[in-house]
Design a protein around this motif. Structure first.
Motif, PDB file in Angstrom:
ATOM      1  N   GLY A 114       4.559 -38.534  -9.781  1.00 42.82           N
ATOM      2  CA  GLY A 114       3.374 -39.352  -9.560  1.00 42.82           C
ATOM      3  C   GLY A 114       2.522 -39.516 -10.804  1.00 42.82           C
ATOM      4  O   GLY A 114       1.911 -40.569 -11.005  1.00 42.82           O
ATOM      5  N   SER A 115       2.491 -38.491 -11.648  1.00 48.13           N
ATOM      6  CA  SER A 115       1.696 -38.558 -12.886  1.00 48.13           C
ATOM      7  C   SER A 115       2.528 -39.008 -14.080  1.00 48.13           C
ATOM      8  O   SER A 115       2.004 -39.117 -15.186  1.00 48.13           O
ATOM      9  CB  SER A 115       1.088 -37.177 -13.183  1.00 48.13           C
ATOM     10  OG  SER A 115       2.102 -36.218 -13.424  1.00 48.13           O
ATOM     11  N   ASN A 116       3.825 -39.241 -13.843  1.00 49.65           N
ATOM     12  CA  ASN A 116       4.733 -39.671 -14.914  1.00 49.65           C
ATOM     13  C   ASN A 116       4.727 -38.667 -16.067  1.00 49.65           C
ATOM     14  O   ASN A 116       4.676 -39.033 -17.245  1.00 49.65           O
ATOM     15  CB  ASN A 116       4.356 -41.068 -15.422  1.00 49.65           C
ATOM     16  CG  ASN A 116       5.499 -41.751 -16.151  1.00 49.65           C
ATOM     17  OD1 ASN A 116       6.676 -41.540 -15.826  1.00 49.65           O
ATOM     18  ND2 ASN A 116       5.174 -42.568 -17.138  1.00 49.65           N
ATOM     19  N   THR A 117       4.784 -37.372 -15.687  1.00 46.89           N
ATOM     20  CA  THR A 117       4.709 -36.292 -16.670  1.00 46.89           C
ATOM     21  C   THR A 117       5.941 -35.406 -16.571  1.00 46.89           C
ATOM     22  O   THR A 117       6.422 -35.119 -15.472  1.00 46.89           O
ATOM     23  CB  THR A 117       3.441 -35.437 -16.434  1.00 46.89           C
ATOM     24  OG1 THR A 117       2.294 -36.281 -16.468  1.00 46.89           O
ATOM     25  CG2 THR A 117       3.291 -34.367 -17.515  1.00 46.89           C
ATOM     26  N   TYR A 118       6.412 -34.954 -17.698  1.00 46.07           N
ATOM     27  CA  TYR A 118       7.640 -34.161 -17.773  1.00 46.07           C
ATOM     28  C   TYR A 118       7.483 -32.813 -17.067  1.00 46.07           C
ATOM     29  O   TYR A 118       6.481 -32.118 -17.238  1.00 46.07           O
ATOM     30  CB  TYR A 118       7.999 -33.915 -19.237  1.00 46.07           C
ATOM     31  CG  TYR A 118       9.329 -33.219 -19.447  1.00 46.07           C
ATOM     32  CD1 TYR A 118      10.494 -33.951 -19.609  1.00 46.07           C
ATOM     33  CD2 TYR A 118       9.422 -31.821 -19.496  1.00 46.07           C
ATOM     34  CE1 TYR A 118      11.717 -33.331 -19.811  1.00 46.07           C
ATOM     35  CE2 TYR A 118      10.632 -31.198 -19.689  1.00 46.07           C
ATOM     36  CZ  TYR A 118      11.778 -31.945 -19.849  1.00 46.07           C
ATOM     37  OH  TYR A 118      12.984 -31.324 -20.050  1.00 46.07           O
ATOM     38  N   LEU A 119       8.521 -32.441 -16.313  1.00 47.13           N
ATOM     39  CA  LEU A 119       8.576 -31.133 -15.670  1.00 47.13           C
ATOM     40  C   LEU A 119      10.031 -30.693 -15.621  1.00 47.13           C
ATOM     41  O   LEU A 119      10.920 -31.488 -15.273  1.00 47.13           O
ATOM     42  CB  LEU A 119       8.011 -31.200 -14.247  1.00 47.13           C
ATOM     43  CG  LEU A 119       8.189 -29.944 -13.373  1.00 47.13           C
ATOM     44  CD1 LEU A 119       7.458 -28.745 -13.965  1.00 47.13           C
ATOM     45  CD2 LEU A 119       7.718 -30.203 -11.942  1.00 47.13           C
ATOM     46  N   ARG A 295      10.045 -35.829 -26.776  1.00 51.68           N
ATOM     47  CA  ARG A 295       9.986 -36.745 -27.912  1.00 51.68           C
ATOM     48  C   ARG A 295      10.684 -38.068 -27.615  1.00 51.68           C
ATOM     49  O   ARG A 295      10.305 -39.120 -28.140  1.00 51.68           O
ATOM     50  CB  ARG A 295      10.601 -36.080 -29.141  1.00 51.68           C
ATOM     51  CG  ARG A 295       9.679 -35.054 -29.789  1.00 51.68           C
ATOM     52  CD  ARG A 295      10.398 -34.211 -30.812  1.00 51.68           C
ATOM     53  NE  ARG A 295       9.453 -33.466 -31.650  1.00 51.68           N
ATOM     54  CZ  ARG A 295       9.771 -32.409 -32.379  1.00 51.68           C
ATOM     55  NH1 ARG A 295      11.016 -31.949 -32.378  1.00 51.68           N
ATOM     56  NH2 ARG A 295       8.856 -31.799 -33.107  1.00 51.68           N
ATOM     57  N   ALA A 296      11.714 -38.008 -26.750  1.00 52.41           N
ATOM     58  CA  ALA A 296      12.438 -39.226 -26.389  1.00 52.41           C
ATOM     59  C   ALA A 296      11.754 -39.995 -25.263  1.00 52.41           C
ATOM     60  O   ALA A 296      12.213 -41.078 -24.882  1.00 52.41           O
ATOM     61  CB  ALA A 296      13.861 -38.870 -25.977  1.00 52.41           C
ATOM     62  N   GLY A 297      10.673 -39.440 -24.712  1.00 56.35           N
ATOM     63  CA  GLY A 297       9.955 -40.113 -23.644  1.00 56.35           C
ATOM     64  C   GLY A 297      10.540 -39.893 -22.265  1.00 56.35           C
ATOM     65  O   GLY A 297      10.107 -40.528 -21.296  1.00 56.35           O
ATOM     66  N   ARG A 298      11.513 -38.983 -22.149  1.00 60.02           N
ATOM     67  CA  ARG A 298      12.085 -38.688 -20.832  1.00 60.02           C
ATOM     68  C   ARG A 298      11.104 -37.850 -20.019  1.00 60.02           C
ATOM     69  O   ARG A 298      10.368 -37.033 -20.576  1.00 60.02           O
ATOM     70  CB  ARG A 298      13.422 -37.967 -20.973  1.00 60.02           C
ATOM     71  CG  ARG A 298      14.532 -38.849 -21.550  1.00 60.02           C
ATOM     72  CD  ARG A 298      15.871 -38.150 -21.518  1.00 60.02           C
ATOM     73  NE  ARG A 298      15.997 -37.143 -22.562  1.00 60.02           N
ATOM     74  CZ  ARG A 298      16.475 -37.368 -23.774  1.00 60.02           C
ATOM     75  NH1 ARG A 298      16.857 -38.594 -24.128  1.00 60.02           N
ATOM     76  NH2 ARG A 298      16.584 -36.387 -24.655  1.00 60.02           N
ATOM     77  N   LYS A 299      11.135 -38.009 -18.716  1.00 56.75           N
ATOM     78  CA  LYS A 299      10.203 -37.313 -17.832  1.00 56.75           C
ATOM     79  C   LYS A 299      10.853 -36.151 -17.089  1.00 56.75           C
ATOM     80  O   LYS A 299      10.181 -35.415 -16.374  1.00 56.75           O
ATOM     81  CB  LYS A 299       9.588 -38.286 -16.824  1.00 56.75           C
ATOM     82  CG  LYS A 299       8.893 -39.472 -17.490  1.00 56.75           C
ATOM     83  CD  LYS A 299       7.863 -39.033 -18.534  1.00 56.75           C
ATOM     84  CE  LYS A 299       7.256 -40.228 -19.248  1.00 56.75           C
ATOM     85  NZ  LYS A 299       6.321 -39.819 -20.338  1.00 56.75           N
TER      86      LYS A 299
END
Length: 330
Positions: A114-119, A295-299
């Motif tokens: 939902g927050s478009n943040t990596y986990l 760094r690659a923008g993957r979530k």
């Protein structure tokens, strides 16, 4: 390449090993640490050169810019601290188990997406060089069709009179063999076989209700079985055996961060030994994977995704239902 700034929340033994291994990554830096004890935080920061030491987890965010947080608290703190980080848009590597049960994991995954943040759940085994090589060999049919798996993990927990205060033995603290060490054999079965058709389990429990000797059997299509054993009653080999139609593969102990494995193809043939030695504790590989992803923008990770964590914790939660382990609030 710019330095990647790490923070660590929870400063126990695993956090120390992780911090040691960060020092092996040229462009990684530990910049902030958080603990419930300011004295402990300051001592840890001094040992590893972190410029910001906080006596609360919340205050850890008041220092330098953080590119990712490693959460290494006891199991019961994982969900709350992960959600705090995700609310700030800070990528998270959370020590296993990601949550105490499937409901917690589902809420953490929903928050990350939902927050478009990596986990990512810190199942470091996925990134250990010999495990990566083993998986590639099995996937290309190196031992034929995989028919069965056997894996164990056991150590002798320290006997105590005050089990209610011990993380390993108290369900209120997420205690028990399954989530602490039994997660690794179950992870290996999923890593190799996928989702089980059937789950069977039995365990010995303490008076408080924590499992200390646990057997899990997972059944897969075609009748294939994975035998997963964990115990706090004594030391086991902590190795794994994979049975294929064209040979057996033995992952050397401790299998979850092994530096080698052997393939056996017959009594008249010598073993094929594969060694992928490394320096340090082995946590640097998952840290580097997180850095590359962010760094690659993957979530989320392509090697251990959030869907993988959901599947694993669906199995672990079902196992606890079968053996009768309940945590407060369930």
């Amino acid at each position: 390449m710019a330095t990647f700034n790490w923070a660590i929340l929870g400063l126990g033994n695993i956090a120390r090993k992780f911090a040691e291994d960060l020092q092996r990554i040229d462009d990684a830096k530990l910049v902030a640490v958080g603990s419930r004890s300011l004295e402990r935080a300051r001592a840890f920061a001094e040992d590893f050169g972190a410029e910001h030491a906080a006596g609360t987890y919340e205050a850890a965010f008041d220092g330098p810019k953080i590119d990712a947080v490693y959460i290494a608290t006891p199991h019961t703190g994982h969900r709350e601290l992960t959600l705090r980080c995700l609310e700030r848009g800070i990528p998270v590597l959370c020590e296993k188990p990601l949550g105490l049960n499937l409901n917690e994991v589902e809420s953490m995954v929903a928050a990350a997406r939902g927050s478009n943040t990596y986990l990512m759940e810190a199942l470091w085994s996925c990134f250990i060089p010999s495990i990566v090589e083993m998986k590639e060999l099995v996937d290309r049919g190196g031992i034929g069709t995989l028919e069965g798996v056997r894996a164990d993990f056991g150590f002798r927990g320290q006997p105590r009179d005050d089990f209610d205060r011990d993380r390993l033995y108290n369900p209120a603290l997420g205690g028990g063999a399954l989530l602490d060490i039994g997660i690794y054999p179950v992870w290996l079965a999923q890593f190799l076989f996928g989702v089980p058709d059937e789950i069977h389990a039995t365990a010995r429990l303490t008076d408080l209700g924590a499992d200390i000797d646990t057997q899990v059997t997972l059944k897969y299509p075609g009748g294939r079985l994975a035998h997963c054993y964990s115990t706090l009653l004594g030391e086991t080999k902590t190795d794994a055996l994979l049975l294929g139609t064209e040979g057996e593969l033995h992952i050397h102990g401790r299998f979850h961060h092994a530096q080698g494995f052997s393939v056996l193809r017959g009594t008249d043939e010598p073993p094929e030994n594969h060694y992928r030695s490394y320096e340090g504790n082995g946590y640097q590989f998952e840290a580097m994977a997180v850095m590359e992803d962010v760094r690659a923008g993957r979530k989320e990770s392509t090697r251990w995704s959030l869907d993988d964590s959901l599947l694993l914790h669906r199995t672990l939660t079902r196992v606890r239902e079968l053996i009768g382990v309940r945590y407060p609030g369930e």
